[in-house]
Design a protein around this motif. Structure first.
Motif, mmCIF file in Angstrom:
data_model
loop_
_atom_site.group_PDB
_atom_site.id
_atom_site.type_symbol
_atom_site.label_atom_id
_atom_site.label_comp_id
_atom_site.label_asym_id
_atom_site.label_seq_id
_atom_site.Cartn_x
_atom_site.Cartn_y
_atom_site.Cartn_z
ATOM 1 N N SER A 34 42.725 -22.575 32.247
ATOM 2 C CA SER A 34 42.105 -21.679 31.266
ATOM 3 C C SER A 34 40.782 -21.183 31.806
ATOM 4 N N PRO A 35 40.707 -19.908 32.164
ATOM 5 C CA PRO A 35 39.456 -19.401 32.753
ATOM 6 C C PRO A 35 38.290 -19.521 31.784
ATOM 7 N N LEU A 36 37.219 -20.131 32.258
ATOM 8 C CA LEU A 36 35.951 -20.202 31.530
ATOM 9 C C LEU A 36 34.871 -19.646 32.445
ATOM 10 N N PRO A 37 34.076 -18.703 31.980
ATOM 11 C CA PRO A 37 33.044 -18.119 32.867
ATOM 12 C C PRO A 37 32.063 -19.185 33.329
ATOM 13 N N PRO A 38 31.986 -19.436 34.647
ATOM 14 C CA PRO A 38 31.110 -20.504 35.138
ATOM 15 C C PRO A 38 29.669 -20.088 35.356
ATOM 16 N N GLY A 39 29.304 -18.866 35.089
ATOM 17 C CA GLY A 39 27.928 -18.430 35.314
ATOM 18 C C GLY A 39 27.840 -17.513 36.520
ATOM 19 N N PRO A 40 26.888 -16.564 36.499
ATOM 20 C CA PRO A 40 26.795 -15.570 37.583
ATOM 21 C C PRO A 40 26.598 -16.180 38.961
ATOM 22 N N ALA A 41 25.738 -17.209 39.061
ATOM 23 C CA ALA A 41 25.452 -17.788 40.379
ATOM 24 C C ALA A 41 26.695 -18.424 40.971
ATOM 25 N N ALA B 161 23.214 -2.827 40.508
ATOM 26 C CA ALA B 161 24.623 -3.204 40.480
ATOM 27 C C ALA B 161 24.748 -4.717 40.481
ATOM 28 N N PRO B 162 25.701 -5.256 39.715
ATOM 29 C CA PRO B 162 25.813 -6.707 39.638
ATOM 30 C C PRO B 162 26.313 -7.304 40.943
ATOM 31 N N GLN B 163 26.025 -8.604 41.122
ATOM 32 C CA GLN B 163 26.534 -9.322 42.276
ATOM 33 C C GLN B 163 28.036 -9.510 42.124
ATOM 34 N N PRO B 164 28.747 -9.704 43.234
ATOM 35 C CA PRO B 164 30.183 -9.946 43.136
ATOM 36 C C PRO B 164 30.486 -11.141 42.237
ATOM 37 N N ALA B 165 31.620 -11.064 41.533
ATOM 38 C CA ALA B 165 31.995 -12.130 40.608
ATOM 39 C C ALA B 165 33.481 -12.415 40.765
ATOM 40 N N LEU B 166 33.975 -13.361 39.965
ATOM 41 C CA LEU B 166 35.380 -13.740 40.062
ATOM 42 C C LEU B 166 36.298 -12.569 39.747
ATOM 43 N N ALA B 167 35.844 -11.666 38.886
ATOM 44 C CA ALA B 167 36.667 -10.503 38.558
ATOM 45 C C ALA B 167 36.907 -9.616 39.772
#
Length: 364
Positions: free
Chosen positions: A258-265, A229-235
């Motif tokens: 404007s949301p830009l995905p900053p990376g999983p970490a 399962a993925p780590q928690p994210a902004l979503a």
């Protein structure tokens, strides 16, 4: 060979004296590394004695002298090497002049002694190179060991932060809901049922996250059966806000820019920082409302959590320290203190957009 193969009848036979002097040409080499200069002169003297005093059968080749000269070039200091080289050159000139006075023989003798000297110096260079390679290998091994220990320490700190955030958040919400449950049972049964449902959902979510983390830590874990399962994210921030809202706290959430995905970490760290800030509000702030704002600016990503309570109580700085550590890990900063107008408490985290874009792989 004159001492092994029978010689012609018209030539003098090998004698025990010849055997003895030939042995004297070799025996000093056993201590050549302890006293290279003395051994060289001893060998040359024994060779001269053999030639002029005994004049044994055949011509003794200068193998022992070359080995001794090689050792001098390898082990002696520069002044000693210079003196020995000059003395040896004079000896070679004198010996060749007495023997045949042939230029070819002279050049050949000088060449082989010069080659022995060059080989001795090359041996020094090779040993120095091998020492340098070994030292570099030891340094690399030490560096790798230090890096491994540092990586392990960072991983332990990361896991400690993750477990602190998961347990602190879940337990805080469960305590709040459990304390409100008995009161709600008497006054508002529907609200009590919702509180118990929130306790159950929060506990299950915490169990899932802990099981995932412990599965990574467990030794001999089957990779095929390991949780993915993925780590928690902004979503996941809206869901986090909704769970906290279920505790009775008025929580608002807004996203600006404007949301830009900053990376999983970075996403995981921002989620955990918001979770920790909200947990502190539930546990310590005695607040009625809290506002969560995520701003995607052109140069930075900013998370702000502001409440209208009294701020964290004394001795509750572990979570705030974890927030600062998470922000610093991404080159950002975390400011904590009174909210606008000195009311309530505010946690403001800023992460440079360049760092967030790099970790997300933007522009690669």
């Amino acid at each position: 060979m004159p001492f092994v193969v029978p010689r012609a009848p018209d030539l003098p036979a090998a004698t025990w004296t010849s055997y003895g002097l030939t042995t004297l040409l070799v025996l000093p080499l056993t201590v050549r590394r302890r006293a290279p200069v003395a051994v060289l002169f001893a060998v040359l003297a024994a060779g001269a004695l053999y030639k002029f005093a005994v004049d044994g059968p055949g011509q003794p080749l200068p193998y022992t002298g070359l080995v001794a000269f090689y050792t001098v070039a390898e082990l002696s200091s520069p002044p000693k090497r210079l003196v020995v080289a000059l003395v040896t050159a004079v000896g070679v000139l004198g010996s060749t002049g007495i023997d045949s006075a042939d230029m070819r023989e002279l050049l050949f003798s000088l060449f082989v002694f010069a080659a022995a000297y060059a080989c001795g110096r090359l041996a020094v260079t090779r040993k120095a190179y091998l020492r340098a390679v070994e030292d570099r290998a030891r340094q690399l091994e030490l560096t790798h060991r230090i890096e491994a220990e540092q990586a392990a320490a960072r991983e332990r700190a990361r896991i400690a932060r993750e477990m602190h955030d998961i347990l602190s958040h879940a337990v805080s919400l469960m305590i709040v809901q459990a304390e409100a449950g008995p009161v709600a049972v008497r006054t508002a049964p529907d609200r009590a049922e919702a509180a118990f449902d929130a306790i159950s959902d929060t506990g299950r979510d915490a169990m899932v996250q802990l099981r995932r983390m412990l599965g990574v830590l467990r030794e001999n874990e089957d990779p095929a059966g390991a949780p993915r399962a993925p780590q928690p994210a902004l979503a996941g921030l809206p869901g986090l806000v909704e769970r906290v809202r279920g505790s009775g706290l008025a929580v608002s959430y807004e996203v600006a820019g404007s949301p830009l995905p900053p990376g999983p970490a970075v996403e995981t760290s921002v989620y955990r920082m918001a979770q920790e800030a909200l947990t502190n509000v539930v546990r310590h702030a005695d607040a009625d409302a809290v506002r969560v704002r995520l701003e995607h600016g052109p140069g930075e990503l900013t998370l702000t959590v502001t409440d209208d309570g009294r701020g964290p109580a004394a001795g509750t700085g572990l979570g705030l320290a974890g927030i600062r550590e998470r922000a610093g890990a991404h080159g950002g900063t975390a400011r904590t203190g009174p909210g606008p107008g000195g009311r309530g408490f505010e946690v403001r985290v800023t992460i440079p957009r360049a760092v967030a874009d790099t970790e997300a792989g933007v522009g690669r």
